[in-house]
Design a protein around this motif. Structure first.
Motif, PDB file in Angstrom:
ATOM      1  N   VAL A   6      16.244   4.049 -12.873  1.00 57.57           N
ATOM      2  CA  VAL A   6      16.100   3.065 -13.948  1.00 57.57           C
ATOM      3  C   VAL A   6      16.780   1.750 -13.561  1.00 57.57           C
ATOM      4  CG1 VAL A   6      16.640   2.544 -16.354  1.00 57.57           C
ATOM      5  CG2 VAL A   6      15.920   4.855 -15.707  1.00 57.57           C
ATOM      6  N   ALA A   7      17.998   1.855 -13.014  1.00 65.03           N
ATOM      7  CA  ALA A   7      18.718   0.650 -12.592  1.00 65.03           C
ATOM      8  C   ALA A   7      17.941  -0.101 -11.515  1.00 65.03           C
ATOM      9  CB  ALA A   7      20.106   1.028 -12.079  1.00 65.03           C
ATOM     10  N   SER A   8      17.340   0.626 -10.586  1.00 65.85           N
ATOM     11  CA  SER A   8      16.563  -0.008  -9.521  1.00 65.85           C
ATOM     12  C   SER A   8      15.361  -0.754 -10.091  1.00 65.85           C
ATOM     13  CB  SER A   8      16.091   1.049  -8.520  1.00 65.85           C
ATOM     14  OG  SER A   8      17.198   1.661  -7.875  1.00 65.85           O
ATOM     15  N   ALA A   9      14.687  -0.148 -11.059  1.00 65.51           N
ATOM     16  CA  ALA A   9      13.528  -0.803 -11.674  1.00 65.51           C
ATOM     17  C   ALA A   9      13.927  -2.101 -12.360  1.00 65.51           C
ATOM     18  CB  ALA A   9      12.859   0.152 -12.669  1.00 65.51           C
ATOM     19  N   VAL A  10      15.044  -2.078 -13.086  1.00 58.40           N
ATOM     20  CA  VAL A  10      15.510  -3.275 -13.788  1.00 58.40           C
ATOM     21  C   VAL A  10      15.847  -4.384 -12.800  1.00 58.40           C
ATOM     22  CG1 VAL A  10      17.357  -4.218 -15.234  1.00 58.40           C
ATOM     23  CG2 VAL A  10      16.326  -2.006 -15.798  1.00 58.40           C
ATOM     24  N   LEU A  11      16.550  -4.043 -11.728  1.00 55.08           N
ATOM     25  CA  LEU A  11      16.965  -5.055 -10.751  1.00 55.08           C
ATOM     26  C   LEU A  11      15.777  -5.661 -10.016  1.00 55.08           C
ATOM     27  CD1 LEU A  11      20.161  -3.324  -9.331  1.00 55.08           C
ATOM     28  CD2 LEU A  11      20.063  -5.469 -10.619  1.00 55.08           C
ATOM     29  N   LEU A  12      14.800  -4.837  -9.669  1.00 53.84           N
ATOM     30  CA  LEU A  12      13.624  -5.371  -8.973  1.00 53.84           C
ATOM     31  C   LEU A  12      12.791  -6.259  -9.898  1.00 53.84           C
ATOM     32  CD1 LEU A  12      12.569  -2.305  -6.816  1.00 53.84           C
ATOM     33  CD2 LEU A  12      13.372  -4.522  -5.975  1.00 53.84           C
ATOM     34  N   ALA A  13      12.751  -5.921 -11.169  1.00 55.69           N
ATOM     35  CA  ALA A  13      12.073  -6.816 -12.115  1.00 55.69           C
ATOM     36  C   ALA A  13      12.788  -8.161 -12.184  1.00 55.69           C
ATOM     37  CB  ALA A  13      12.019  -6.162 -13.501  1.00 55.69           C
TER      38      ALA A  13
ATOM     39  N   VAL B  75       7.144 -11.614  -5.073  1.00 52.41           N
ATOM     40  CA  VAL B  75       7.046 -11.226  -6.487  1.00 52.41           C
ATOM     41  C   VAL B  75       6.215  -9.953  -6.624  1.00 52.41           C
ATOM     42  CG1 VAL B  75       6.124 -11.900  -8.735  1.00 52.41           C
ATOM     43  CG2 VAL B  75       7.360 -13.575  -7.346  1.00 52.41           C
ATOM     44  N   LEU B  76       5.090  -9.876  -5.914  1.00 47.24           N
ATOM     45  CA  LEU B  76       4.251  -8.682  -5.957  1.00 47.24           C
ATOM     46  C   LEU B  76       5.013  -7.458  -5.446  1.00 47.24           C
ATOM     47  CD1 LEU B  76       1.504  -7.305  -6.368  1.00 47.24           C
ATOM     48  CD2 LEU B  76       0.882  -8.049  -4.048  1.00 47.24           C
ATOM     49  N   GLY B  77       5.751  -7.626  -4.348  1.00 49.25           N
ATOM     50  CA  GLY B  77       6.524  -6.513  -3.814  1.00 49.25           C
ATOM     51  C   GLY B  77       7.561  -6.013  -4.795  1.00 49.25           C
ATOM     52  N   ALA B  78       8.252  -6.938  -5.460  1.00 44.92           N
ATOM     53  CA  ALA B  78       9.281  -6.544  -6.427  1.00 44.92           C
ATOM     54  C   ALA B  78       8.661  -5.849  -7.633  1.00 44.92           C
ATOM     55  CB  ALA B  78      10.070  -7.776  -6.864  1.00 44.92           C
ATOM     56  N   LEU B  79       7.564  -6.379  -8.151  1.00 42.68           N
ATOM     57  CA  LEU B  79       6.915  -5.762  -9.313  1.00 42.68           C
ATOM     58  C   LEU B  79       6.315  -4.399  -8.960  1.00 42.68           C
ATOM     59  CD1 LEU B  79       5.147  -8.852 -10.937  1.00 42.68           C
ATOM     60  CD2 LEU B  79       7.231  -7.677 -11.704  1.00 42.68           C
ATOM     61  N   GLY B  80       5.751  -4.292  -7.744  1.00 45.85           N
ATOM     62  CA  GLY B  80       5.236  -3.000  -7.310  1.00 45.85           C
ATOM     63  C   GLY B  80       6.337  -1.960  -7.200  1.00 45.85           C
ATOM     64  N   GLY B  81       7.500  -2.372  -6.665  1.00 51.76           N
ATOM     65  CA  GLY B  81       8.638  -1.459  -6.592  1.00 51.76           C
ATOM     66  C   GLY B  81       9.120  -1.052  -7.976  1.00 51.76           C
ATOM     67  N   THR B  82       9.161  -2.009  -8.897  1.00 51.98           N
ATOM     68  CA  THR B  82       9.552  -1.699 -10.275  1.00 51.98           C
ATOM     69  C   THR B  82       8.623  -0.651 -10.879  1.00 51.98           C
ATOM     70  OG1 THR B  82      10.440  -3.924 -10.636  1.00 51.98           O
ATOM     71  CG2 THR B  82       9.821  -2.676 -12.587  1.00 51.98           C
TER      72      THR B  82
ATOM     73  N   ALA C 159       6.750   1.541  -9.364  1.00 56.53           N
ATOM     74  CA  ALA C 159       6.885   2.839  -8.699  1.00 56.53           C
ATOM     75  C   ALA C 159       8.126   3.584  -9.189  1.00 56.53           C
ATOM     76  CB  ALA C 159       6.946   2.649  -7.188  1.00 56.53           C
ATOM     77  N   TYR C 160       9.240   2.869  -9.345  1.00 57.17           N
ATOM     78  CA  TYR C 160      10.454   3.515  -9.863  1.00 57.17           C
ATOM     79  C   TYR C 160      10.236   4.022 -11.282  1.00 57.17           C
ATOM     80  CZ  TYR C 160      13.663   2.329  -6.044  1.00 57.17           C
ATOM     81  OH  TYR C 160      14.309   2.275  -4.838  1.00 57.17           O
ATOM     82  N   LEU C 161       9.599   3.209 -12.127  1.00 50.47           N
ATOM     83  CA  LEU C 161       9.333   3.631 -13.502  1.00 50.47           C
ATOM     84  C   LEU C 161       8.356   4.808 -13.532  1.00 50.47           C
ATOM     85  CD1 LEU C 161       9.083   0.188 -15.341  1.00 50.47           C
ATOM     86  CD2 LEU C 161      10.994   1.823 -15.358  1.00 50.47           C
ATOM     87  N   ALA C 162       7.413   4.839 -12.589  1.00 46.68           N
ATOM     88  CA  ALA C 162       6.479   5.958 -12.519  1.00 46.68           C
ATOM     89  C   ALA C 162       7.201   7.261 -12.169  1.00 46.68           C
ATOM     90  CB  ALA C 162       5.379   5.665 -11.493  1.00 46.68           C
ATOM     91  N   LEU C 163       8.209   7.178 -11.306  1.00 41.63           N
ATOM     92  CA  LEU C 163       9.002   8.362 -10.991  1.00 41.63           C
ATOM     93  C   LEU C 163       9.724   8.877 -12.229  1.00 41.63           C
ATOM     94  CD1 LEU C 163      10.531   7.369  -7.527  1.00 41.63           C
ATOM     95  CD2 LEU C 163       9.137   9.395  -7.973  1.00 41.63           C
ATOM     96  N   VAL C 164      10.308   7.959 -12.998  1.00 46.55           N
ATOM     97  CA  VAL C 164      10.996   8.357 -14.231  1.00 46.55           C
ATOM     98  C   VAL C 164      10.003   8.966 -15.219  1.00 46.55           C
ATOM     99  CG1 VAL C 164      12.312   7.523 -16.214  1.00 46.55           C
ATOM    100  CG2 VAL C 164      12.792   6.618 -13.927  1.00 46.55           C
ATOM    101  N   ALA C 165       8.832   8.331 -15.346  1.00 51.76           N
ATOM    102  CA  ALA C 165       7.819   8.825 -16.280  1.00 51.76           C
ATOM    103  C   ALA C 165       7.297  10.201 -15.869  1.00 51.76           C
ATOM    104  CB  ALA C 165       6.660   7.831 -16.363  1.00 51.76           C
TER     105      ALA C 165
END
Length: 396
Positions: A167-174, A76-83, A85-91
């Motif tokens: 964005v799609a990657s962030a949603v899927l990892l969440a 769960v931590l790995g998935a949320l951390g990946g989410t 990071a992806y959102l940080a790239l978009v931001a």
């Protein structure tokens, strides 16, 4: 243990591979949006830094979960951390904060987190009852489908915009984090992590054979991810969407044919599929570079995928054949480490050679590695490979 538990773990494995491949078809556009130059060098750096994190942190996550005696919270931590990071790239793009080096740092962080979700989900599949073959079959199908679908779907997402795959990657990892919260934690208490993998290799040095073939096969996967993308984009003037569909001609047969070819290796042994597949694989790679048109290149690329599917399951099954039942988890962990190094090498070496010496030189090196390992290993392979002992995809 229910079938849905196995399916949920396989879903995690699928999502991580799927999101990894999403960015490949239009990586030049993504790199440009992140502040870099749309060149093969910048694309190589963006893809390679994630794989570097995979290699460095895979064992770290395993050791941490072994010490804690739990796996689910770490996934769960790995998935949320990946989410995040992806959102940080978009931001970063939306706000104009940072440059391409900052984007590379975020990509490294994303890889460090998502490899935790990926490797520990596979480990949990290994931990399950119900048959090693069945559980690894679920992992293999998830990996294959993630690789097969990631590139074509990513290509279509790039038609929406260069940040759409992120964005799609962030949603899927969440979603992975939500799904994993429903999975019981069944971690054994007698795991030894990376130390067990190294000890197993010292006791059974013949495992270097399947590890080496796994390295070479994953090398070509990373190679096609970066060099194939730029080759088809530049040589045949394809869009990201078209490039994704072309790459699917490699990844789709590679995914869908692994189960029947794995079963074939149970009947005829591992040596013939590995040797014949590897030699044909190498020759077909050269064929892609020599193709006079995109239609011919796609046809040859399909053959490359078929031959890759002939080699990959036989190699993985060879690990199972050689390792004792209580050593298979550690042995497969070592196989995955070599595979990650191969994928990273394919991106770094393939991208570097293509940038300095051209596409044909890069294709030639990838082909030479695939064929060369057969020539070096064949005398030892024939002598040490046992008869097939573990039926691919069925419980023991």
């Amino acid at each position: 243990m229910s079938r849905t538990e196995r399916a949920r773990l396989a879903f995690v494995v699928f999502v991580v591979l799927f999101t990894q491949l999403l960015v490949y078809p239009g990586v030049d556009r993504l790199v440009e949006a992140l502040g870099g130059a749309p060149t093969i060098d910048a694309g190589t750096a963006f893809l390679a830094v994630q794989l570097l994190a995979f290699v460095l942190f895979s064992a770290v996550w395993g050791a941490a979960s072994d010490r804690a005696g739990r796996r689910v919270p770490f996934i769960v931590l790995g998935a949320l951390g990946g989410t995040a990071a992806y959102l940080a790239l978009v931001a970063a793009v939306a706000t104009g904060i940072g440059d391409f080096r900052f984007a590379l740092a975020l990509r490294f962080v994303e890889g460090a987190f998502t490899i935790g979700a990926f490797s520990l989900a596979i480990t949990m599949l290994m931990d399950l009852e119900g048959g090693h073959g069945r559980n690894m079959g679920a992992a293999g199908i998830a990996i294959g489908l993630g690789a097969a679908l990631g590139a074509p779907v990513g290509g279509q997402l790039y038609e929406v915009g260069p940040l759409a795959p992120l964005v799609a990657s962030a949603v899927l990892l969440a979603l992975v984090a939500v799904v994993m919260a429903t999975v019981p934690d069944r971690t054994p208490t007698d795991t030894d992590g990376i130390r067990a993998a190294l000890a197993g290799l010292r006791e059974r040095p013949e495992l270097l054979l399947p590890f080496g073939f796994g390295f070479a096969d994953r090398f070509t996967g990373g190679f096609f991810g970066i060099v194939g993308t730029f080759y088809f984009r530049e040589t045949f003037d394809l869009s990201p969407g078209e490039t994704g569909l072309v790459l699917a001609c490699f990844f789709a047969p590679f995914a869908l044919l692994q189960y029947p070819f794995g079963s074939l290796s149970d009947r005829i042994g591992r040596v013939v599929p590995i040797v014949a597949g590897s030699v044909g694989y190498g020759l077909a790679i050269i064929g892609v570079a020599l193709a006079p048109s995109v239609a011919v290149a796609v046809a040859v690329l399909f053959v490359v995928g078929v031959l890759g599917a002939l080699v990959a399951p036989a190699t993985m099954a060879l690990v199972t054949d050689m390792a004792a039942p209580d050593e298979r988890g550690a042995a497969m962990g070592g196989f995955n480490i070599f595979g990650s190094l191969g994928f990273l090498g394919g991106i770094l070496v393939g991208g570097g050679i293509a940038s300095q010496f051209g596409f044909f030189a890069a294709f030639a090196v990838a082909a030479a590695l695939e064929i060369g390992i057969v020539l070096v290993a064949l005398p030892v392979l024939v002598r040490v490979v046992p008869d097939p002992t573990a039926t691919f995809g069925t419980p023991e």
